[in-house]
Design a protein around this motif. Structure first.
Motif, short mmCIF file in Angstrom:
data_model
loop_
_atom_site.label_atom_id
_atom_site.label_comp_id
_atom_site.label_asym_id
_atom_site.label_seq_id
_atom_site.Cartn_x
_atom_site.Cartn_y
_atom_site.Cartn_z
N GLY A 263 0.82 -1.20 0.00
CA GLY A 263 0.00 0.00 0.00
C GLY A 263 0.85 1.25 0.00
N GLY A 264 0.27 2.32 -0.53
CA GLY A 264 0.99 3.58 -0.54
C GLY A 264 0.64 4.42 -1.74
N SER A 265 1.16 5.62 -1.76
CA SER A 265 0.85 6.58 -2.81
C SER A 265 1.64 6.32 -4.07
CB SER A 265 1.20 7.98 -2.34
OG SER A 265 0.48 8.27 -1.19
N ALA A 266 1.08 6.86 -5.13
CA ALA A 266 1.74 6.71 -6.41
C ALA A 266 3.02 7.55 -6.48
CB ALA A 266 0.78 7.13 -7.51
N PHE A 296 -1.97 6.42 4.76
CA PHE A 296 -3.13 7.29 4.55
C PHE A 296 -3.67 7.20 3.14
CE2 PHE A 296 0.41 9.87 3.16
CZ PHE A 296 -0.07 10.51 2.04
N ASP A 297 -2.84 6.75 2.22
CA ASP A 297 -3.32 6.62 0.85
C ASP A 297 -3.89 5.22 0.69
OD1 ASP A 297 -3.68 6.40 -1.93
OD2 ASP A 297 -2.25 8.02 -2.21
N THR A 992 2.33 4.93 -13.08
CA THR A 992 1.44 5.73 -12.23
C THR A 992 0.71 6.77 -13.06
OG1 THR A 992 3.21 7.25 -11.68
CG2 THR A 992 2.85 5.41 -10.18
N VAL A 993 1.40 7.33 -14.02
CA VAL A 993 0.74 8.32 -14.88
C VAL A 993 -0.31 7.63 -15.73
CG1 VAL A 993 1.09 9.89 -16.81
CG2 VAL A 993 2.74 9.85 -14.91
N GLN B 320 1.12 13.57 -4.27
CA GLN B 320 1.49 12.61 -3.22
C GLN B 320 2.97 12.71 -2.90
OE1 GLN B 320 -0.57 11.16 -1.46
NE2 GLN B 320 -2.42 11.36 -2.69
N ALA B 321 3.77 12.93 -3.92
CA ALA B 321 5.21 13.08 -3.70
C ALA B 321 5.46 14.29 -2.81
CB ALA B 321 5.93 13.23 -5.03
#
Lengths: 1088, 493
Positions: A263-266, A296-297, A992-993, B320-321
Motif C-alpha cells: 500500500g501507498g501513494s503513487a 493514509f493513501d 502511475t501516470v 502525493q510526492a
C-alpha cells in the motif's frame, strides 16, 4: 403436476352416469408406477361397450361387466391407456406417466384459465415438478436461469442475503426503464417480491413472454407474466413430507490482484523513515529509524514487497503482541478471499396434504436459517401456507389460499461504491494487509479510544499528534465495521386469496375472488459513535451510510417502516360448451385493483448526543431527518376472451380488455386493447405422408397492451422541504414538468411460431418470431433544463423489439431404465429506438453509483436509449481514434472524447441447456446458461486500476522490466497509437501516470468488458429409494429421496475473469460488488 | 334458486356499476403529500438557501457541500487540491446548469408568475409588487452568473417550459439585466402593503435589496470595461448615482449566515477532510504583503505560526510526492471560519469599494481611487473580523502598491483577487476581465490547451437535448473557436 391438474379435471366428469348392466362384478386397484400410490379418477371401461366407472379416492373400482366383456381399458389423462384382459374378479392395473404425451398437457394461462399446451397460439414455456425441486433453488428467477428461452436471469452473490435476482424477458419492454420486472402471480395473487414465494410450495411455473400471452393481464403484463401455481393435495390421499436441505456457500472467482507492491501513494518516496521526536509516545522510540509506507493513501502503489522490515499499521498501538514491533513485508495473495466466511444454510419444510370427498387441504411450513459469507450477517425466514378448496354443495366451491412469511436479516449488502468490504477490496485497498491480523485486532482501540485502521489518517505524511492518531483516513477495519455496525430488516408478508365459484351447470360457472397482498417492513440501522470518532474524511464510506452532505458521522440511528397493500376484487364468468365439432370457451371478468402505500423514515442527524444510545431523540441536530409519504392508486378493468376449437385442429382465440386508471388524466384514463391468435395443428394431415412427424403446429397472434403511469404524475406538486431555515419553510418547483395531455401507452405485438415433434416425440422443436412496437410510451424525457425543468413526462417514443426464440428438446437415450434428455434454448432479441421526441435523440436511463454530480469529471458512463442504436447504450468517455488508432497526447497519455458510445448492455444471444439424465432411480441434472455479446462497465476495474490493485498494474512490460519502474530504467507501460495529426506514436509511459491520470481515472473505455459468458449453473444428483423393499418400514415410509447439488459450479468462459457477468449488481455493470460464490448442498426428502 | 337469482343480480349490478363509473376516481390521484400551488415565500427561502454555493466556488447552486465540485477557486488559484486532484487539472468537460435553471431560476420565475397571475395570493409572503422586485433582482443575479460562466445562454425563451430554448447573445442578456435591475429598484413600494416573508438574507428590508441591485449593476457595468466601455460607463454611473445607494458598509453585505444543523456552512466539511489547501501562489502573495487575511483563509501551522501554500496544479503522483516530502502546507479556511454556523459572503462592501476605485480610473467617476482602495482593505479586514492586525491599512497599501511596481490600477485589480476569497465566482470573473495577477496554469493540466479555463463548457445535456440551438450557439461564439474551456465569453475580450 400433470396428475394433479388432471385429477381435478376428472372430478368434473364424476357426474357421468354410471351404467349398470347384468353380468359379473370385477374389482381392482389402479396405482401409479411412479410412487405406487393409488390413482383416483381413472376411467375404467369395458372395451367395446359404453360401460365405465371411475376409480375412487383410494384408487379402487368396482364394475359390472356383461358376459361379452373380455377386456378392461384403463385410461387417465397424462398416464396413457392400458388394456387388461379380465382374467378373474380382480383386475389391478399400474399406470405409468406418459412421458411424451405433450399434447395432453394442460397448462395455466392468463387469469388461471386452463388450456392444452398444444393449443396455444403464442409462446409460453413452463417448468414444473422435478425441474424445480431437485436443486432446491433459491428463488423463482434463479430456477429459470438457462431454462426458458429469452429469459435473461441475473443472479446475485450469495453474500447478499435477502436480495433477489432479476430477470428480463425478451430484453424488456420499456424504452425508459433499466428494470423491466415481469408480473408474478401466485395462485391468482399478484406479488412483487419473489423472496416471499416458498420454493417448497411451488408446483408449476408458466412464463408468458409477450403481449399475446399476457394480454388479459393488461399493463402489468407488458414485461411478461410469470404464473406460479402452488402444490395442492392429491385426491384421496394423505401425504406428509419432510424436506431438509443443508448447504454451504464459498467465495469463488475473485479478481486477479497484484501481490508485488504494498500500500501507498503513487508518488515517491515509497518508504518513509520514522524519527522519534519529543512529544511522541515513549514506546515509539522502539520504532525510531524504521521505515513505513504511506498508510493514509488507500491505494497500492507503495514499495515492492521484498520481505523487508517495516512498521505495520498496528505496531503504533499498545496492548497487542505486535505493539511497537516491526514486521516483514510479505505478499498476502489470499487476504481478500480469507476475509469471507463460509455461508451456511439450513432449510426444513414440513407439509401435510389431504384431499377427500369434496375438499383438499395442504399446509406447509418452512424454516430457513442462513449465516452469510460476510461476517456477522444472517437471515431467517419462516413460511407458512395453507392451500385449500371445499365443495360447499353441488354448486358452490370455496378456495382459500393463505401465505404468511416472516423474514429477518442482518447486514448491509448495498454493494455499491464505498461498500466497506467488497468496495474497499476491489477498489481501494492495501494489497499487503494480513487479513488474519485485521481480524485478530478488530477489537483494538487506540489509547484515545479510536478504532485504528490500516488506512491511518496522516495529514502531513508522518504519524504525528498522537492524540489524533489512529483514526482512518477513508476506511476502517472491515471486521470492526461488520461486527459493530448493524442493519436489521424485518418483513412480514401476508398474501393469498379467497374465492367462491358457483357452477350453474357443466357449461357455465361464475367465480368471485378477493386477493390480498400486504407487506410490512421494519428497518433499523445503528452505527456506533466510535466510527465517527475514528473517521476523518467526508468521502469515507461510513459517511456515505448516513447523512451525506453534513459532516462526518458520529454515530447514527435510522429506522423506517413501510406498509404496502394491494387488494384485488375480481369476478370471472366462464362458459364452455361443445357443439358437434366445435368447442367454445368464453370468459368474461372484471377486476378492481387498489394499491396503498405508506412509509415513515427517520434518522438521527449530526450524530448521537449520548454515545451509542440509539434513539431518534438522541440526535445531535434537531429536527432529525425524517420523511413520510403515502399514496393510493386504483385500476379498474373489464375483460373477456373467446376460444373456438375445431377438432383440436384449428383453434382461434380472441381477448379484449379495458382498463380505467386513476393515475391518468380523467379525460384519457380509459384504454381498450384486443388480442387475437390462432393455431393450426396439422399433424393429422401429414400422418401418412410424413410419418416421422408426431406433432405439428403453426401459430400466429397479434396483441395490444396498454399501460399507465405511477400515481400523482399528472400535475405539478410543491412539497414542503424537510428542513426549515431559521424557522422559514422552503418549497421548490419540481424538476419534472407534466404533459397535461398524457395518454396511455400502447404496445403492439405480432408473433409467429411453430411447434414440431418428431419420431414419436423423441425430438421436439419450437420456434417463435416476435415483433413488437411500443408507441406513446410514457417517458420522463430529458429536456433542456433552460426550460425550467429537467425532464418532462410525456407520451413519446417508438421502440421496437423483435427476435427469435428456439427451443430444441430431444432424447439422446430413451428406454425403460435409462433416459437422457437435453433441452436447448437460444434466443436473440434486438431492441431499436425509432423515435423519442423531436429534437431529442438520446434518453438517459441511469448510471453507476459513482458519477460526478457536477459533470466536471467523467468518472463513470451512463446508460442511454439512443435513436438509431437502441436501448441500453453505454455512453461515456472514450479514447479518441484516428483511423481506428488511439490518439496519444505528447505526454504519452490517451486523448479522449466524451459522449462516446462504448457498447450496449443488451446481449446478442441468450440461452441455455438443461440436461436430465435418469437411470432407474438415479437422476442427474445439470444446466448451462450463456450470454453472447453485450457489454458492461466495471467501476472496480476503473478504480482498482487507478489504485494499483489488479495484476495488470504490476508485473513486467514487454521490455522485460517491471512496469512500475521508471521509464528511464526500462519500465513503464507500452503505449502505441498516433498523435493528433495521425503520425505513429510508440512510447512508454510511467505506470502511475498511465493508470492514475489517464488510463482509468478519466477514460471509461478501458473498463468496458464483454458480457459474454458460459456458465454451468447447477448440478443435481438424486436417488429415489424404493421404500417398498424396506419391509415393515416401507408401510409408513412412502418415499425417500436424497440428492446432492452444486450451484454455480463453474464459470466456464468469460473474457475478463475478474468479474462474473452473470451476477452483475447494476444493469450498467459492476460496482464493487460482493463476490460470486459456489453452493454445495444436500437434500433429504421423506414422504409418509 | 335463490342463490342463482342473487348471483345473476350481483353480476349484472357489477357490470353496470363497472361500466358507468369505471373512469371516475374522485380525489384518488391528488397527492396528499404536497401542495398544488406553491407558497411564494417558501420559494424565496429555498432560492436564498442556495446563494452560498456559487460564492464558495461550487459549479451549481444546488451543490451545497461542494468540496470535490469546486471549479472557479481552482481557476483563480485560491485553492489547491491535495489528495485527489481532478478539477484543478481542468478536466475539460461540460458543466451542468440544471441547478441554476431548473431550481433557483424556475423558483424565481414562479414567484413572479404566481404574484402576477393570481392577485389573491398577494397576501401570502408580503406585498406582491415587492416580492416580484426581489425575485427580479435575484433572477438577474443568477442569469449574470450563468452568462458569465458560459457566454451565450438561453434567456428570453428560458424558464417557460419550451423544451428547446434558443440561446441569446451575452450582449443582449447584459442589456436586459441592466434594464431589469434598474426597473426593479424603481418599482419597489417601500412601506406599502404587508412586509416580505421568507427573506433570509435581508429579512424583507427593501432598501437593502436596492443596494444589492445597484451594486450588482456596478459590477456588471465594470465587466464591460474592455468590450463596451461606453455602455459600461453609463450603467456604472447610473448605478452609482441611484438614490437607493450601494453596498458601502459591511452591514449591507449580501451574506448567508448559516443556522447550523440542517443548513451548515458549505466549507464546514473541511474541518475534517484534508482535501483542499490554500494554493502556494495565493499564500505567497498574501505573505509577501504581510496580509493578515492569510490567517483567515488558511490554517496557521501550530509550530511555525505561519501559513504555507500547497503547490498548485499537481496531478496525483506529484501531489502525493509533495505530501511525502513532509514540507508543511496549510488547509483552506482557518478553523474559526469554517464552523457549521459561519457565513458565506456573496456580495460585499469591499468588492463595491474596489469597483468604485477602479471605476474612478476606468470610467472617470468622481470617486478617489486611493481612498476606495484603502476603504476596501479596511472593509475586507473588518468583514473577516480582523481587529488588531499586525500591519496598518496604510502600510499594507504601500506593500501592495510596491508589489505592483506602483501601478495603482493593477494594485486595485489584484485586490479583487485577494478580497474576493469566499466570493469565488466574482473573483474568477474579475481575474478573467483584468488578467491580474498573471497566473501560471497547472503544470499537470489535462485540457487540450493546457491553459486556465476562460469559461465553462456547455452542459452535455444541451448537446443531447437541445442540439440545434446548442450548435447554433457554438457556431456563433463571439471569438470563434468551439465549445472549449479556453474560448472566451463576449466581455472577456
Amino acid at each position: 403436476m400433470k396428475k394433479l391438474l388432471l385429477v381435478s379435471l376428472c372430478f368434473l366428469l364424476l357426474s357421468v352416469a354410471q351404467v349398470f348392466a347384468q353380468g359379473r362384478t370385477v374389482t381392482g386397484t389402479v396405482i401409479a408406477k411412479e410412487d405406487g400410490g393409488p390413482i383416483p379418477g381413472v376411467s375404467v371401461k369395458v372395451k367395446g361397450t359404453s360401460l365405465g366407472v371411475i376409480t375412487g379416492a383410494d384408487g379402487k373400482y368396482s364394475i359390472r361387466v356383461p358376459e361379452s366383456g373380455k377386456v378392461l381399458v384403463f385410461a387417465f389423462i397424462g398416464y396413457g391407456t392400458i388394456e387388461k384382459p379380465i382374467t378373474g374378479s380382480v383386475v389391478n392395473a399400474t399406470l405409468e406417466v406418459a412421458t411424451h404425451q405433450l399434447g395432453e398437457v394442460v397448462v395455466n394461462t392468463a387469469l388461471g384459465i386452463q388450456s392444452k399446451a398444444d393449443n396455444l397460439a403464442y409462446a409460453q414455456q413452463g417448468l414444473s415438478g422435478g425441474d424445480l425441486t431437485s436443486t432446491r433453488l433459491t428463488d423463482i428467477n434463479t430456477a429459470m436461469a438457462g431454462k426458458i428461452a429469452n429469459v435473461q436471469v441475473r443472479t446475485q452473490s450469495a453474500a447478499k442475503l435477502g436480495s433477489q435476482s432479476s430477470i428480463r424477458i425478451r430484453g424488456g419492454n420499456s424504452v425508459s426503464n433499466l428494470t423491466n420486472d415481469p408480473l408474478y402471480v401466485v395462485d391468482n395473487t399478484p406479488i412483487d417480491d419473489i423472496n416471499f414465494i416458498n420454493m417448497d410450495d411451488v408446483d408449476d411455473i408458466q412464463v408468458l413472454k409477450g403481449p399475446s400471452a399476457a394480454a388479459l393481464y393488461g399493463q402489468r403484463g407488458s414485461n411478461g407474466v410469470i404464473i406460479i401455481t402452488t402444490k395442492k393435495a392429491k385426491a384421496g390421499r394423505f401425504d406428509l413430507t419432510l424436506t431438509s436441505t443443508f448447504s454451504a456457500d464459498n467465495v469463488t472467482n475473485l479478481p486477479h490482484f497484484q501481490n508485488e507492491y504494498a500500500g501507498g501513494s503513487a508518488g515517491a518516496p515509497i518508504f518513509q523513515t520514522y524519527t522519534w521526536a519529543a512529544g511522541d509516545p515513549a514506546e515509539w522510540k522502539a520504532l525510531d529509524g524504521k521505515q513505513y509506507h504511506q498508510y493514509f493513501d488507500d491505494a497500492s502503489w507503495g514499495p515492492k514487497i521484498d520481505g523487508q522490515e517495516y512498521i505495520p499499521w498496528y505496531a503504533w498501538f499498545p496492548g497487542t503482541q505486535y505493539s511497537f514491533k516491526t514486521a516483514k513485508l510479505t505478499p498476502q495473495p489470499n487476504n481478500v478471499r480469507d476475509f469471507y466466511s463460509t455461508g451456511i444454510n439450513a432449510q426444513n419444510n414440513l407439509a401435510f396434504a389431504k384431499a377427500g370427498d369434496g375438499y383438499n387441504v395442504r399446509i406447509s411450513y418452512t424454516n430457513q436459517n442462513t449465516t452469510g459469507l460476510l461476517p456477522n450477517t444472517w437471515l431467517k425466514r419462516n413460511y407458512l401456507s395453507l392451500n385449500s378448496s371445499f365443495n360447499l354443495d353441488k354448486h358452490f366451491t370455496a378456495d382459500v389460499n393463505f401465505n404468511y412469511v416472516n423474514q429477518k436479516y442482518q447486514g448491509d449488502f448495498s454493494d455499491t461504491y464505498g461498500n466497506v468490504t467488497s468496495g474497499s477490496f476491489l477498489q481501494w485497498f492495501h494489497r499487503d494487509l494480513d487479513i488474519n491480523i485485521l481480524k485478530e485486532l478488530s477489537g483494538l482501540r487506540t489509547p484515545y479510544g479510536r478504532i485504528p485502521s490500516w488506512n491511518l489518517n496522516d495529514e502531513l505524511g508522518k504519524p504525528s499528534q498522537a492524540a489524533f492518531y489512529g483514526g482512518s483516513d477513508y476506511w476502517t477495519n472491515p471486521f470492526t465495521y461488520q461486527n459493530l455496525a448493524s442493519a436489521v430488516n424485518i418483513q412480514d408478508r401476508l398474501y393469498g386469496n379467497a374465492g367462491l365459484t358457483y357452477k350453474f351447470n357443466s357449461h357455465f360457472k361464475l367465480n368471485g375472488n378477493f386477493s390480498h397482498n400486504q407487506r410490512n417492513t421494519h428497518y433499523e440501522s445503528k452505527l456506533p459513535s466510535i466510527f465517527g470518532l475514528s473517521t476523518q474524511d467526508m468521502s469515507s464510506p461510513l459517511a456515505n451510510n448516513a447523512n451525506a452532505g453534513s459532516r462526518p458521522v458520529v454515530g447514527t440511528y435510522r429506522t423506517y417502516d413501510v406498509r404496502q397493500v394491494e387488494n384485488n376484487y375480481s369476478f370471472l364468468a366462464s362458459y364452455n360448451q361443445k357443439f358437434s365439432d366445435i368447442t367454445v370457451d368464453a370468459n368474461f371478468g372484471g377486476n378492481i385493483r387498489r394499491n396503498d402505500y405508506s412509509s415513515l423514515d427517520n434518522s438521527t442527524k449530526g450524530g448521537l448526543v449520548v454515545p451509542d444510545l440509539f434513539t431518534l431523540t438522541n440526535s445531535v441536530t434537531t429536527p432529525f431527518s425524517f420523511s413520510a409519504t403515502r399514496y393510493e392508486k386504483i385500476v379498474r378493468s373489464l375483460y373477456g376472451s373467446v376460444a373456438l376449437n375445431w377438432k383440436d385442429i384449428v383453434i382461434l382465440n380472441a381477448t379484449v380488455r379495458n382498463d380505467w386508471s386513476s393515475a391518468l388524466p380523467v379525460t384519457s384514463n380509459s384504454y381498450l386493447y384486443p388480442s387475437i391468435g390462432g393455431s393450426f395443428i396439422f399433424t393429422k394431415f401429414v400422418e401418412k405422408s410424413l410419418p416421422f412427424i408426431s406433432f405439428g403446429k403453426v401459430r400466429a397472434s397479434w396483441a395490444e397492451i396498454g399501460s399507465d403511469v405511477d400515481q400523482y404524475q399528472t400535475q405539478l406538486y410543491y412539497s414542503v422541504l424537510a428542513n426549515q431555515y431559521n424557522g422559514n419553510i422552503a418549497m421548490t418547483t419540481p424538476n419534472q414538468d407534466v404533459d397535461t395531455g398524457l395518454k396511455p401507452a400502447l404496445s403492439k405485438s405480432t408473433e409467429f411460431g411453430a411447434d414440431l415433434r418428431f419420431l414419436n416425440d423423441r425430438l421436439g422443436i419450437s420456434a417463435t418470431y416476435y415483433n413488437e412496437n411500443r408507441v406513446n410510451d410514457i417517458i420522463p424525457i430529458n429536456i433542456s433544463s433552460a426550460s425550467g425543468f429537467v425532464t418532462r413526462l410525456s407520451n413519446a417514443g417508438k421502440i421496437n423489439r423483435h427476435g427469435i426464440e428456439l427451443t430444441l428438446d430431444g432424447y439422446v437415450v430413451r428406454n425403460k431404465s435409462f433416459n437422457y434428455n437435453i433441452t436447448l434454448n437460444v434466443a436473440r432479441n434486438q431492441s431499436r429506438v425509432d423515435e423519442l421526441i423531436p429534437g431529442v435523440s438520446n434518453l438517459y436511463l441511469g448510471g453507476s453509483d459513482y458519477s460526478s454530480s457536477t459533470g466536471a469529471a467523467a468518472y463513470a458512463p451512463g446508460v442511454w436509449s439512443s435513436v438509431g442504436s437502441g436501448y441500453g447504450q453505454i455512453i461515456g468517455r472514450g479514447i479518441q481514434k484516428i483511423n481506428g488508432q488511439n490518439v496519444i497526447n505528447s505526454d504519452g497519455t490517451y486523448a479522449y472524447v466524451d459522449n462516446t458510445k462504448l457498447g450496449s448492455i443488451m446481449p446478442d444471444l441468450t440461452g441455455g441447456m438443461i440436461n436430465t439424465i435418469s437411470y432407474k432411480n438415479l437422476s442427474l441434472n445439470f444446466t448451462v446458461d450463456f450470454v453472447k455479446g453485450g457489454n458492461y462497465f466495471s467501476l472496480s476495474n476503473f478504480w482498482g486500476g487507478f489504485s494499483g490493485l489488479y495484476d495488470f498494474t504490476a508485473g513486467n512490460n514487454d521490455r522485460g522490466k517491471p512496469t512500475r519502474d521508471p521509464v528511464s530504467s526500462g519500465g513503464g507501460v507500452h503505449v502505441k497509437g498516433v498523435d493528433a495529426t495521425g503520425n505513429p506514436v510508440d512510447t512508454y509511459v510511467d505506470a502511475t501516470v498511465y493508470y492514475d491520470n489517464n488510463g482509468l481515472n478519466k477514460i471509461n473505455e478501458t473498463s468496458i468488458f464483454d458480457l459474454t459468458y458460459v456458465k454451468l449453473r447447477e448440478i443435481n444428483l438424486g436417488y429415489k429409494f424404493n421404500t417398498k423393499s424396506f419391509g415393515s418400514i416401507g408401510k409408513y415410509l412412502k418415499g425417500l429421496q436424497i440428492s446432492a447439488f452444486v450451484r454455480n459450479p463453474w464459470l466456464i468462459y468469460t473474457k475478463n475473469k475478474n468479474f462474473d457477468p452473470s451476477e452483475l449488481t447494476g444493469n450498467y455493470g459492476e460496482s464493487g460488488q460482493l463476490p460470486p460464490s459456489r453452493t454445495l448442498g444436500a437434500t433429504l426428502k421423506l414422504g409418509f | 334458486m335463490f342463490k342463482n337469482i342473487k348471483f345473476r343480480y350481483s353480476a349484472i349490478a357489477l357490470i353496470a356499476l363497472g361500466l358507468s363509473s369505471c373512469g371516475k376516481f374522485g380525489d384518488v390521484n391528488i397527492s396528499p403529500n404536497a401542495a398544488t400551488t406553491p407558497k411564494t415565500s417558501a420559494l424565496l427561502t429555498n432560492v436564498e438557501t442556495y446563494l452560498g454555493s456559487d460564492a464558495v466556488g461550487a459549479p451549481s447552486p444546488t451543490i451545497t457541500a461542494p468540496i470535490t465540485g469546486f471549479l472557479s477557486p481552482y481557476y483563480t488559484q485560491h485553492y489547491s487540491q491535495v489528495q485527489y486532484p481532478d478539477n484543478q487539472l481542468y478536466p475539460s468537460t461540460g458543466i451542468s446548469w440544471d441547478g441554476t435553471y431548473a431550481v433557483v431560476l424556475e423558483d424565481l420565475y414562479n414567484i413572479i408568475a404566481v404574484n402576477s397571475a393570481t392577485p389573491n395570493v398577494k397576501a401570502d409572503g408580503g406585498n406582491s409588487i415587492n416580492q416580484i422586485q426581489i425575485a427580479r433582482i435575484l433572477k438577474a443575479y443568477y442569469f449574470s452568473i450563468l452568462t458569465d460562466k458560459y457566454g451565450d445562454v438561453p434567456y428570453t425563451q428560458a424558464l417557460i417550459k419550451k423544451v428547446d430554448p434558443a440561446y441569446d447573445k451575452q450582449q443582449a442578456i447584459y442589456t436586459d439585466l441592466f434594464k431589469e435591475l434598474s426597473s426593479a429598484v424603481a418599482s419597489f413600494q417601500v412601506g406599502v402593503g404587508d412586509p416580505i416573508v421568507g427573506d433570509i438574507i435581508y429579512n424583507g428590508d427593501l432598501t437593502m435589496w436596492k443596494r444589492f441591485a445597484n451594486s450588482l449593476r456596478l459590477s456588471l457595468a465594470m465587466r464591460l470595461s474592455k468590450v463596451d466601455p461606453v455602455t459600461g460607463k453609463a450603467q456604472f454611473l447610473a448605478a452609482l448615482t441611484d438614490a437607493g445607494g450601494v453596498i458601502d458598509n459591511n452591514s449591507y453585505n449580501v451574506k448567508l449566515s448559516y443556522p447550523g444543523g440542517s443548513f451548515n456552512f458549505p466549507m464546514y466539511n473541511l474541518t475534517t477532510a484534508s482535501v483542499v489547501a490554500i494554493s502556494k501562489p495565493f499564500a505567497d502573495k498574501l505573505n509577501a504583503y504581510s496580509d493578515p487575511r492569510v490567517f483567515v483563509y488558511a490554517v496557521k501551522n501550530s509550530t511555525t505560526g505561519t501559513v504555507s501554500g500547497f503547490p498548485y496544479g499537481l496531478n496525483r503522483p506529484d501531489a502525493q510526492a509533495f505530501i511525502g516530502s513532509k514540507v508543511p502546507y496549510s488547509l483552506a479556511y482557518a478553523t474559526a471560519y469554517k464552523t457549521a454556523t459561519s457565513s458565506v459572503y456573496v456580495f460585499t462592501a469591499a468588492y463595491v469599494d474596489l469597483l468604485r476605485a477602479e471605476g474612478a480610473i476606468t470610467y472617470g467617476t468622481t470617486d478617489d481611487p486611493a481612498t476606495f482602495l484603502a476603504k476596501s482593505v479596511t472593509d475586507s479586514w473588518a468583514q473577516w473580523s480582523i481587529t488588531s492586525p499586525a500591519i496598518t491599512v496604510a502600510q499594507y497599501v504601500v506593500n501592495a502598491t510596491a508589489g505592483n511596481s506602483g501601478n495603482l490600477l493593477k494594485t486595485i485589480q489584484e485586490q479583487y483577487w485577494i478580497a474576493l476569497w469566499g466570493s469565488e465566482q466574482n473573483a474568477y470573473d474579475e481575474w478573467r476581465r483584468t488578467g491580474v495577477p498573471a497566473l501560471t496554469p497547472a503544470p499537470d493540466a489535462t485540457n487540450p490547451s493546457k491553459t486556465i479555463p476562460r469559461r465553462f463548457q456547455y452542459p452535455t445535456t444541451e448537446v443531447n437535448y437541445n442540439p440545434t440551438n446548442y450548435n447554433a450557439a457554438v457556431a456563433a461564439m463571439p471569438y470563434g473557436g468551439g465549445d472549449t474551456d479556453n474560448n472566451r465569453v463576449w466581455w472577456d475580450k
